[in-house]
Scaffold this motif. Structure first.
Motif, PDB file in Angstrom:
ATOM      1  N   GLU A  87      18.693 -45.627  19.457  1.00 29.30           N
ATOM      2  CA  GLU A  87      18.141 -45.467  19.183  1.00 29.30           C
ATOM      3  C   GLU A  87      17.071 -44.070  19.385  1.00 29.30           C
ATOM      4  N   ASP A  88      15.762 -43.954  18.837  1.00 32.84           N
ATOM      5  CA  ASP A  88      15.222 -42.497  18.677  1.00 32.84           C
ATOM      6  C   ASP A  88      15.261 -41.937  19.848  1.00 32.84           C
ATOM      7  N   THR A  94      27.851 -42.949  19.522  1.00 34.81           N
ATOM      8  CA  THR A  94      27.219 -43.466  18.387  1.00 34.81           C
ATOM      9  C   THR A  94      25.329 -43.656  18.348  1.00 34.81           C
ATOM     10  N   PRO A  95      24.531 -43.286  17.359  1.00 30.50           N
ATOM     11  CA  PRO A  95      23.929 -43.415  17.127  1.00 30.50           C
ATOM     12  C   PRO A  95      23.321 -44.697  16.989  1.00 30.50           C
ATOM     13  N   GLY A 106      25.703 -38.500  18.746  1.00 29.78           N
ATOM     14  CA  GLY A 106      24.088 -39.835  19.029  1.00 29.78           C
ATOM     15  C   GLY A 106      22.808 -39.487  17.657  1.00 29.78           C
ATOM     16  N   VAL A 107      21.687 -39.561  17.781  1.00 27.36           N
ATOM     17  CA  VAL A 107      20.526 -39.240  16.489  1.00 27.36           C
ATOM     18  C   VAL A 107      20.977 -37.857  16.503  1.00 27.36           C
ATOM     19  N   TRP A 108      21.783 -36.616  16.485  1.00 29.15           N
ATOM     20  CA  TRP A 108      21.455 -35.378  16.758  1.00 29.15           C
ATOM     21  C   TRP A 108      23.003 -35.333  15.868  1.00 29.15           C
ATOM     22  N   PHE A 138      27.153 -40.813  10.105  1.00 30.92           N
ATOM     23  CA  PHE A 138      26.043 -40.548   9.018  1.00 30.92           C
ATOM     24  C   PHE A 138      26.657 -40.626   8.040  1.00 30.92           C
ATOM     25  N   ARG A 179      12.337 -36.426  21.251  1.00 30.81           N
ATOM     26  CA  ARG A 179      12.558 -34.800  20.310  1.00 30.81           C
ATOM     27  C   ARG A 179      11.997 -34.056  20.945  1.00 30.81           C
ATOM     28  N   ASP A 186      21.529 -36.794  23.167  1.00 35.55           N
ATOM     29  CA  ASP A 186      21.626 -38.307  23.394  1.00 35.55           C
ATOM     30  C   ASP A 186      22.787 -38.921  24.331  1.00 35.55           C
ATOM     31  N   ARG A 218      18.504 -33.165  11.062  1.00 35.12           N
ATOM     32  CA  ARG A 218      17.145 -33.955  12.190  1.00 35.12           C
ATOM     33  C   ARG A 218      17.778 -32.570  13.733  1.00 35.12           C
ATOM     34  N   GLU A 252      23.131 -36.456  13.222  1.00 30.29           N
ATOM     35  CA  GLU A 252      22.275 -36.164  11.337  1.00 30.29           C
ATOM     36  C   GLU A 252      21.657 -35.013  11.314  1.00 30.29           C
TER      37      GLU A 252
END
Length: 268
Positions: A115-116, A112-113, A146-148, A179, A119, A108, A153, A150
């Protein structure tokens, strides 16, 4: 465990100054994230093919290692695919030349997270890079950003990558901060995938994220270190003082010494 600092913390240092700081302050290694104005470290003078033997010789004389090569390979970006593969190949060859086991890639763009991301494409790129790196005995590590950040996930993604040379750079800060993950949850989810660790601290002040010296923020770093010790982790704790991106942070000559003194107390 061993201790390194990332060159993201000293963007104005020369290579000689970086080596001197690592040796004088008692570090075991250096994580390469750019040198001077150049982020792609394989393009810089100490790491060109003709200069690499001297660089290796100096590292050996100083009893220092390169703990990780932190790349700008954004493996979520389809428009960047050709450049990802070209840059990754150069980093893999450099890692082999430096006897460095790990290359960090990003799934990402931001810490910071938002938009998705795609994957499936991230998985596809991880597989391509792991396949490229396996003959060099190099591991491809995706960071918890980013989203990763989490961890569940990220663990689900890595379970689908059929290569042994895949792993995680656990940035202790990001899953906790973005998160609200307890560090024990992060470690339990990522388990044996954790092969390199980034350490930084922060607080939220007046609704704004403010990076702090280790122990002056509220990230549970000592708890994370104790969990890693119980897991048998013997890799690097790498100080990521993000001065390259936040120029108002304190100077590396101050914080690098302060960090290693504080982190050694936490490791006892």
């Amino acid at each position: 465990m061993k201790i390194s600092f990332s060159t993201v913390g000293c963007p104005n240092f020369t290579w000689d100054e970086i080596l001197a700081a690592a040796k004088d302050f008692g570090y075991d290694g250096i994580e390469l994230r750019g040198l001077g104005d150049e982020l792609e470290v394989y393009k810089t003078e100490p790491f060109t093919p003709e200069n690499l033997p001297l660089t290796k010789k100096r590292l050996k004389e100083l009893n220092l290692e390169i703990s990780c090569l932190a790349t700008s390979c954004y493996i979520f970006d389809k428009s960047y695919q050709e450049n990802i593969l070209k840059s990754a190949k150069a980093y893999i060859e450099l890692a082999k030349g430096l006897s460095c086991k790990y290359i960090r890639v990003l799934g990402d763009r931001w810490i910071t997270p938002g938009e998705d991301v795609d994957r499936e494409f991230v998985k596809e790129m991880l597989c391509k890079l792991c396949d490229m790196a396996k003959e060099y005995d190099v591991d491809i590590l995706i960071e918890t950003n980013g989203v990763w950040a989490e961890s569940k996930r990220l663990a689900d993604l890595l379970e689908k990558v059929p290569y042994q040379n895949v792993g995680v750079v656990w940035d202790i800060h990001h899953p906790y901060r973005f998160f609200n993950e307890d560090v024990e949850k992060t470690v339990n989810n990522l388990k044996d995938f954790i092969k390199h660790v980034h350490v930084k601290d922060s607080k939220v002040e007046n609704g704004k994220l403010v990076f702090k010296m280790i122990g002056e923020g509220d990230v549970p770093i000592e708890k994370a270190i104790n969990l890693l010790l119980r897991q048998g982790y013997s890799g690097y704790l790498s100080f990521e003082w993000v001065k390259r991106w936040f120029s108002d942070l304190e100077e590396p000559g101050i914080v690098f010494l302060e960090f290693i003194n504080r982190i050694k107390k936490m490791m006892k």
